[in-house]
Scaffold this motif. Structure first.
Motif, mmCIF file in Angstrom:
data_model
loop_
_atom_site.group_PDB
_atom_site.id
_atom_site.type_symbol
_atom_site.label_atom_id
_atom_site.label_comp_id
_atom_site.label_asym_id
_atom_site.label_seq_id
_atom_site.Cartn_x
_atom_site.Cartn_y
_atom_site.Cartn_z
ATOM 1 N N ARG A 104 0.840 -1.205 0.000
ATOM 2 C CA ARG A 104 0.000 0.000 0.000
ATOM 3 C C ARG A 104 0.870 1.248 0.000
ATOM 4 N NH1 ARG A 104 -4.688 -1.558 4.464
ATOM 5 N NH2 ARG A 104 -5.630 -3.277 3.263
ATOM 6 N N ILE A 105 1.970 1.192 0.746
ATOM 7 C CA ILE A 105 2.909 2.307 0.725
ATOM 8 C C ILE A 105 3.463 2.482 -0.687
ATOM 9 C CG2 ILE A 105 5.101 3.165 1.644
ATOM 10 C CD1 ILE A 105 4.447 1.474 4.181
ATOM 11 N N GLU A 106 3.835 1.366 -1.311
ATOM 12 C CA GLU A 106 4.329 1.430 -2.693
ATOM 13 C C GLU A 106 3.274 2.019 -3.619
ATOM 14 O OE1 GLU A 106 5.132 -1.654 -6.248
ATOM 15 O OE2 GLU A 106 6.290 -2.076 -4.417
ATOM 16 N N ARG A 107 2.036 1.601 -3.457
ATOM 17 C CA ARG A 107 0.966 2.096 -4.328
ATOM 18 C C ARG A 107 0.814 3.609 -4.195
ATOM 19 N NH1 ARG A 107 -4.227 -1.199 -3.488
ATOM 20 N NH2 ARG A 107 -4.301 -0.063 -1.514
ATOM 21 N N MET A 108 0.889 4.126 -2.982
ATOM 22 C CA MET A 108 0.783 5.573 -2.793
ATOM 23 C C MET A 108 2.014 6.295 -3.335
ATOM 24 S SD MET A 108 -1.174 5.995 0.889
ATOM 25 C CE MET A 108 -0.385 4.667 1.808
ATOM 26 N N LYS A 132 12.429 -3.987 0.572
ATOM 27 C CA LYS A 132 12.372 -4.321 -0.846
ATOM 28 C C LYS A 132 11.600 -3.262 -1.624
ATOM 29 C CE LYS A 132 14.662 -8.196 -0.942
ATOM 30 N NZ LYS A 132 15.941 -8.315 -1.705
ATOM 31 N N MET A 133 10.562 -2.734 -1.021
ATOM 32 C CA MET A 133 9.804 -1.670 -1.668
ATOM 33 C C MET A 133 10.670 -0.443 -1.886
ATOM 34 S SD MET A 133 8.172 1.442 -1.312
ATOM 35 C CE MET A 133 8.105 1.684 0.470
ATOM 36 N N VAL A 134 11.448 -0.070 -0.862
ATOM 37 C CA VAL A 134 12.331 1.087 -0.977
ATOM 38 C C VAL A 134 13.394 0.820 -2.039
ATOM 39 C CG1 VAL A 134 14.014 2.524 0.232
ATOM 40 C CG2 VAL A 134 11.919 1.804 1.407
ATOM 41 N N GLU A 135 13.916 -0.389 -2.051
ATOM 42 C CA GLU A 135 14.921 -0.767 -3.048
ATOM 43 C C GLU A 135 14.367 -0.585 -4.465
ATOM 44 O OE1 GLU A 135 16.746 -5.018 -4.315
ATOM 45 O OE2 GLU A 135 16.981 -4.495 -2.188
ATOM 46 N N TRP A 136 13.130 -1.018 -4.689
ATOM 47 C CA TRP A 136 12.499 -0.852 -6.003
ATOM 48 C C TRP A 136 12.275 0.620 -6.324
ATOM 49 C CZ3 TRP A 136 7.730 1.361 -7.184
ATOM 50 C CH2 TRP A 136 7.350 1.267 -8.521
ATOM 51 N N LEU A 137 11.819 1.380 -5.328
ATOM 52 C CA LEU A 137 11.535 2.793 -5.556
ATOM 53 C C LEU A 137 12.784 3.537 -5.990
ATOM 54 C CD1 LEU A 137 9.210 4.884 -5.350
ATOM 55 C CD2 LEU A 137 9.981 5.346 -3.016
#
Length: 308
Positions: free
Chosen positions: A216-220, A257-262
């Motif tokens: 959800r954080i990634e989606r936002m 992992k989300m931060v890594e992708w971002l």
């Protein structure tokens, strides 16, 4: 000592023990605490109906207090945005009142900046900050930052980021005289496409949230990216994202992992570890103020005391 005006512009105060503890602790520090007459009102999930809460914001602005402090976050300010007394709030800030809060308060902060460019402070609310039931009392760092705000001696905030191997940038000056802004991620994203979303270029954007799974954080964050907001920033600073639960189906997908992708999607530096969010330790951050942002090895610094 300081004159502190306590008011409730968002959710109803359910934990009255924390409310009382917070008031007593501020008074014990020598502060004059003025409580808004509707601070403990309840209407549905809110601290009074919309008209009641709007009036409380106006009274906070007219109080002449050194600090206008929210009791808590929750939800409710989004409903008030069309009718908030922006000019009155900005005028009170010019005269020396510091508006302090976080979470749902992000809606007021960003809308106020979009309308007037007045500076507010992201920091503790009464109940969760000063009214904590921790037997050792409020967090020392949070209290020190609050004292700095009251004395006018605060010049910045610093913290340690994760090992440099996890960063996508080198040490040095990451941003100079950039506008510091942000707050709660969900509240910020909810303002996109409205007159209450500030159009900030060359900013340092700080974000936090609670109860949101990393996807959800990634989606936002992706929404901010697709809207062109992230590419206009000099740096992005991630605070604390707490109270979510990973599941077996995530299969290794984590916040890291989300931060890594971002970082593969955004050109500007993305730093983590800011001590701010729904956690005891919170630095106080001036939303709308010009800052320099430095990284020295693993030490990050947001500096505003010397920036004019």
């Amino acid at each position: 000592m300081a004159h502190i005006y306590v008011y409730s512009p968002s959710g109803a105060v359910r934990d009255r023990a924390s409310f009382k503890r917070g008031i007593k602790r501020l008074q014990a520090l020598g502060h004059e605490v003025e409580i808004d007459p509707t601070a403990l009102d309840t209407w549905q999930r809110f601290a009074g109906d919309d008209a009641t809460r709007l009036a409380s914001v106006a009274r906070a602005a007219a109080s002449g207090a050194d600090v206008a402090l929210t009791t808590r976050g929750g939800y409710g300010l989004s409903r008030l945005l069309p009718d908030l007394p922006y000019r009155q709030i900005a005028k009170s800030i010019e005269k020396g009142t510091h508006f302090v809060g976080f979470s749902d308060f992000t809606a007021l902060q960003l809308a106020l900046y979009a309308k007037t460019e007045a500076i507010t402070w992201s920091g503790p609310a009464l109940c969760e900050g000063f009214g904590t039931n921790d037997p050792e009392g409020p967090d020392e760092i949070t209290m020190a930052c609050f004292d700095d705000l009251l004395s006018g001696s605060g010049e910045g905030a610093g913290w340690r980021v994760k090992p440099s191997s996890e960063q996508d940038h080198s040490s040095g000056l990451l941003a100079k005289q950039a506008t510091l802004w942000g707050g709660n991620l969900a509240m910020l994203v909810s303002l996109l496409g409205t007159p209450y979303f500030p159009e900030i270029k060359n900013g340092v954007l700080f974000l936090e949230d609670v109860g949101e799974h990393p996807y959800r954080i990634e989606r936002m964050m992706t929404q901010l990216m697709h809207a062109g907001v992230l590419r206009q920033q000099k740096a992005i600073v991630l605070g604390q994202f707490t109270e979510y639960k990973l599941t077996p189906q995530d299969k290794g997908y984590t916040l890291a992992k989300m931060v890594e992708w971002l970082r593969t999607q955004v050109k500007c530096p993305i730093l983590t570890g800011l001590p701010f969010g729904h956690v005891p330790t919170k630095v106080l951050l001036p939303v709308g103020k010009k800052v320099d942002f430095l990284l020295e090895d693993r030490d990050a610094f947001l500096l505003w005391g010397h920036v004019h």
